[in-house]
Design an enzyme around this catalytic site. Structure first.
Site, PDB file in Angstrom:
ATOM      1  N   HIS A   1     -11.482  38.921  52.415  1.00 54.78           N
ATOM      2  CA  HIS A   1     -11.846  37.907  53.406  1.00 54.78           C
ATOM      3  C   HIS A   1     -12.196  36.566  52.758  1.00 54.78           C
ATOM      4  CE1 HIS A   1     -12.485  41.305  56.134  1.00 54.78           C
ATOM      5  NE2 HIS A   1     -12.636  40.463  57.124  1.00 54.78           N
TER       6      HIS A   1
ATOM      7  N   CYS B   1     -13.455  40.191  47.634  1.00 53.12           N
ATOM      8  CA  CYS B   1     -13.276  40.703  48.997  1.00 53.12           C
ATOM      9  C   CYS B   1     -12.130  39.894  49.580  1.00 53.12           C
ATOM     10  CB  CYS B   1     -14.558  40.508  49.814  1.00 53.12           C
ATOM     11  SG  CYS B   1     -14.371  40.894  51.571  1.00 53.12           S
TER      12      CYS B   1
ATOM     13  N   ASP C   1      -6.244  47.409  55.371  1.00 49.22           N
ATOM     14  CA  ASP C   1      -7.599  46.875  55.190  1.00 49.22           C
ATOM     15  C   ASP C   1      -8.410  47.343  56.399  1.00 49.22           C
ATOM     16  OD1 ASP C   1      -9.807  45.331  54.341  1.00 49.22           O
ATOM     17  OD2 ASP C   1      -9.150  43.584  55.475  1.00 49.22           O
ATOM     18  N   SER C   2      -9.734  47.146  56.337  1.00 46.07           N
ATOM     19  CA  SER C   2     -10.559  47.519  57.491  1.00 46.07           C
ATOM     20  C   SER C   2     -10.293  46.591  58.676  1.00 46.07           C
ATOM     21  CB  SER C   2     -12.045  47.466  57.129  1.00 46.07           C
ATOM     22  OG  SER C   2     -12.407  46.161  56.768  1.00 46.07           O
TER      23      SER C   2
ATOM     24  N   CYS D   1      -7.928  45.806  50.366  1.00 47.74           N
ATOM     25  CA  CYS D   1      -9.363  45.848  50.673  1.00 47.74           C
ATOM     26  C   CYS D   1     -10.068  46.229  49.379  1.00 47.74           C
ATOM     27  CB  CYS D   1      -9.604  46.902  51.752  1.00 47.74           C
ATOM     28  SG  CYS D   1     -11.340  47.339  52.004  1.00 47.74           S
TER      29      CYS D   1
ATOM     30  N   GLU E   1     -15.539  36.860  60.191  1.00 47.34           N
ATOM     31  CA  GLU E   1     -14.891  37.476  61.370  1.00 47.34           C
ATOM     32  C   GLU E   1     -15.348  36.790  62.660  1.00 47.34           C
ATOM     33  OE1 GLU E   1     -13.890  41.535  61.426  1.00 47.34           O
ATOM     34  OE2 GLU E   1     -12.937  41.228  59.503  1.00 47.34           O
TER      35      GLU E   1
END
Lengths: 288, 288
Positions: free
Chosen positions: A207, A205, A31-32, A94, A173
């Protein structure tokens, strides 16, 4: 580097050198940043014997606002890194990278590569009453129309509303999940979807599972939330079984995290995502 | 590539090939994204005859949340790109990159390299009544203590409060400048500084000048706002004059923008930052 021949070399052994069989090789996730750890956590619950190698491309995060061409280049470098570490299968943990890069990656590499979109879409349409689906995701994922196409292919007559929600990743984040500003931003993003009468909201997503408690509080109770982490882990188990790639040993698998940029913030977020310590984190150098 | 000898080659001419003199070479600016264009705009007003070459490392933005080591690597690649284009001087139009990378860049390259921190600090302490200074910036800039050190060196007895404001760049890049959520987030960040009695607020990120109207609305009128764009442009003019590097022609300089990732969003933001169209934007490939 000869990635397409790697699995054969792993499985066969060369001369007198003892090489571990493919089944005991780790699974690779990328993932990023930290988001893909929601998928890792779900996979650890379903596949406790598997070793997992996680790559977070934190030096170049986020992916969601960047162009398809750039995402494909980054995803290619991520996959090459994981293959160089001897993984037996790869999960693109991701949504943006799955949306833009998965078909190309599958064409280019022979190692099994799974994305997060199809399992989530299957879960969304599994409910017979689904009629109006909202999708929240990065600008890149929404703009790719990957979810919209996959949903339309599986069920005719669906009404689909995609909503780019680019500020959610920075808020998560920054660990501002419970902040009033996050609620206000979520309202701006979500109330237009509620007004359109959605019955299902796809958290497209990796996240976003961390926002579920806030989302449940903000949205009418009848809107079903579908996230891709659990469904992706279930799909991974099915695929590993089908390909005879499961680790058959009765053991506790390990998790090894590699990041392209190291930060203290990642470690504290990773604890939240995994519900436990992420252990020692290593620096990854890509493209070498 | 031999960056340290490049200026000599430019100035001297090689054999019978006609080479433009150093004074007509462009100025190079770089930032992680669109923010540095506030410095470009200020420079265009003060130095209208100069050609400007701008590099935005949009494929890897933002810089502000990344580690010093990674920032130094990115800044080095940015400088190499600009030097390869024949610039006569470089402006690090990014506070995070100035904070972490400027000393190393100046050691490594002979082309004059200017940052945004010192001119801003000089402007902040130029007012004799300054006593309590607040600094808002990315996590990287605050964590580097570059502003805090520079202020303390210039004036003893200053009370300095650094506040990392990591969500402001994503909000500005999403063009949510007038959104109620932006006001709420600004209040969270700024009111603790107001309570500490600051008389000066340094906007220590090249994106932040776009927030000035909202900041003036939110903050008590007696708090002085200092941003680095105008002061950096003045410093650039002084340095170019001192080094005899000004373009003496009566002409309108050009602006050429290179980005490591192209997006439609950049173009519309660039218009806001520059107050005019950014012209044709080119794709930059670094590290080649």
């Amino acid at each position: 580097m000869l990635p397409t021949t790697f699995l054969f070399a792993l499985g066969a052994g060369i001369g007198s050198v003892t090489i571990a069989p493919v089944n005991s090789a780790p699974l690779g996730f990328f993932d990023s940043g930290v988001g893909g750890l929601t998928v890792v956590r779900a996979a650890q619950e379903l596949l406790p014997a598997e070793d997992i190698l996680y790559l977070g491309d934190t030096a170049r995060l986020p992916y969601g606002s960047k162009s398809p061409e750039t995402i494909r280049q980054f995803a290619d470098e991520d996959v090459r890194f994981l293959i160089s570490k001897g993984v037996k299968a790869i999960v693109v943990a991701c949504n943006t990278a799955t949306a833009h890069a998965l078909p190309q990656l599958r064409e280019q590499y022979r190692v099994p590569i799974l994305g997060v979109i199809e399992p989530g879409v299957d879960a969304a349409v599994s409910c017979p009453n689904v009629e109006r689906v909202g999708i929240i995701a990065t600008r890149g994922t929404i703009g790719s129309h990957a979810y919209q196409h996959a949903l339309a292919l599986r069920k005719t007559g669906l009404i689909i509303h995609g909503q780019a929600t680019p500020l959610l990743v920075p808020l998560i984040e920054e660990n501002w999940i419970d902040h009033p500003a996050t609620r206000q931003i979520l309202k701006s993003y979500l109330y237009p979807l509620v007004e359109k009468g959605i019955d299902t909201l796809m958290l497209a997503c990796t996240h976003y599972p961390l926002l579920i408690p806030v989302l449940k509080d903000l949205l009418p109770a009848e809107i079903r939330l579908v996230d891709s982490a659990t469904t992706c882990a279930e799909h991974l188990k099915t695929e590993l079984t089908r390909l005879d790639l499961l680790n058959p040993e009765a053991r506790d698998g390990t998790l090894e995290i590699h990041l392209t940029d190291l930060s203290d913030e990642f470690e504290s977020l990773a604890k939240q995502f995994l519900k436990k310590s992420p252990g020692r984190i290593r620096r990854a150098v890509l493209g070498s």
